[in-house]
Design an enzyme around this catalytic site. Sequence first.
Site, mmCIF file in Angstrom:
data_model
loop_
_atom_site.group_PDB
_atom_site.id
_atom_site.type_symbol
_atom_site.label_atom_id
_atom_site.label_comp_id
_atom_site.label_asym_id
_atom_site.label_seq_id
_atom_site.Cartn_x
_atom_site.Cartn_y
_atom_site.Cartn_z
ATOM 1 N N LYS A 93 0.865 -1.305 0.092
ATOM 2 C CA LYS A 93 0.248 -0.095 0.051
ATOM 3 C C LYS A 93 0.972 1.248 -0.100
ATOM 4 C CE LYS A 93 -3.879 1.443 2.772
ATOM 5 N NZ LYS A 93 -4.877 1.329 4.165
ATOM 6 N N SER B 105 -9.653 -2.100 6.946
ATOM 7 C CA SER B 105 -9.022 -1.799 5.711
ATOM 8 C C SER B 105 -7.897 -2.913 5.341
ATOM 9 C CB SER B 105 -8.260 -0.446 5.738
ATOM 10 O OG SER B 105 -9.203 0.517 5.904
ATOM 11 N N SER C 288 -9.340 0.313 3.301
ATOM 12 C CA SER C 288 -8.554 1.041 2.189
ATOM 13 C C SER C 288 -7.678 0.505 1.335
ATOM 14 C CB SER C 288 -8.110 2.430 3.026
ATOM 15 O OG SER C 288 -7.220 1.925 3.917
#
Lengths: 472, 72
Positions: free
Chosen positions: A80, A179, A155
């Site tokens: 990420k 997330s 996310s």
Amino acid sequence: MNNIVEMSLTEVANAIQTKKVSSVEATQACIDQISAWQPKVNAFISFDPEDALDQAKAADVALAGGNVWGSLHGVPLAHKDLFYRDGKRTTCASKVLGDLMPDYDATVLRRLTDAGALHLGGLNMSELAIGAAGRNEHFGHCRNPWDPDHITGGSSSGSGAAVASRMVFGALGTDTGGSIRIPSTMCGIVGIKGTFGRVSRHGVMPVSYSLDNVGPMTRTVEDCARIMGIVAGSDPNDPLTAIEPVPDYVGGLANASVKGLRVGVPTSYFYDDVAPSVRVALDTSLDVYRGQGAEVVEVSMPDMEVYRDLCNVILKVEVANIHADWLRTRANEYSNEVRARIEGGLYIPGVRYLQAQRLRGESVTAFCNQVFDVCDVLHTPGLPIEVPTLVDTDAAVAGNALQINEKLAWCMRALNYLGLPGLAVPCGFSANGLPVSQQLIGPPFSEDLLFEVGHAYQRETDWHTKAPGLPS
Amino acid sequence: MTDKKIGHKDVSRLAESFHGMPVAESRAVALATEVNQLNTTVQTESRALAYDVDAFGFSSVLQKLKRSRRPR
């Protein structure tokens, strides 16, 4: 599609170390896969194939010289885009931090590098890690590899999509309100949010100091355990990391068994309004545990909506605190949706924030006493509804988008408040053809138990071996 | 006694004073509703708080729970 990318992280790591596959071959296979899939799912924000191959060549040279860097020697990963790497642009998928150039490595990336892993690039995510759908107005929405009309969840959207579509063998995500587990659930992969304090957040863009967690997202539970064993553990640079020793997660899988284990099924909240086809997949997963000798028991739940609200109080105030200066000076650089979520914290009194913090310790104690006196692990849906489409979750288009978006973190958010570990493990597909996952929840620092239960499940099932086909 | 509820005009006023960006009325209404709900929950739950609970002792609670509760 090629055979190398179908290997699990564990398999490719072993193949590289035994020289059946070179790191260059593994990395080139990932590059080819990224070339095919990136236009379909938009999982990467940054990707440098030449740099990746240079890293792989160095790994092969080292191995040829008898120098094994660690248990992930030469294995390509990507993460990420909010983990800091010295000298590498880290966008946090935002305009506000779009030019961030860290001058040090996040502790978790340093630990993975020390274990020999390669880093292929930065993965897409919700803007500033805010948003459970995985939408992103600045870098484009990430799309679900199982059907690009559907969301990945967020996310850690790119981590979910990249691992599911075999672009990389594993990825790190972060989890403030679900997330890691939400995109793992929606993309049909494994993901863990450990006990609060289990993994360092040093060098990771913060959302909420009290709620943020870092964790791996992989195709198998064994792979997840392998990465968790590397990144977990105390870190003087993150004073909230726990000093608890890290068990040998992978070693514990050898004799994993659920015989005699009490698997708890909540009688309220988690299964409220669960979609019928999701329910079927979850019930079938419980049958697998019964077949392995576990006892499935019903468990009465505390009021989970209270924990969810308390979580949101802390989250909103802390994220507003982190963004307060930028919100004043660069408000127009946030998307409207994200700015609205951040500014909610401005309207919550400090007294209420402190009360939510003070309630945390006794909340988790009460939860553990009520739940884990009755069962050893709690079994819940990862997502109570079928994975929605991008249109379904667009508040500007869909009239019921708010109701749908509320469901995305329904089974997740309270765990961040309670600080408990949760492991998402795929267990089938719903009526719309998108993945369904179970979430296994345990007492503090029971990650080893969750891995054992999930691994025992994957020994009996093959959901984790299913791969999405390249969309036309 | 509960907190006085904030309204959407309060949200708009605070947003104006904080960053100067306009907030659509529908969004301000949603924000005010959510914030009121959150504040009410905390206020209700906080009645059960003991006087001496440490606001920032959460990590030690988790470790104590681990020691008192071996998984299997």
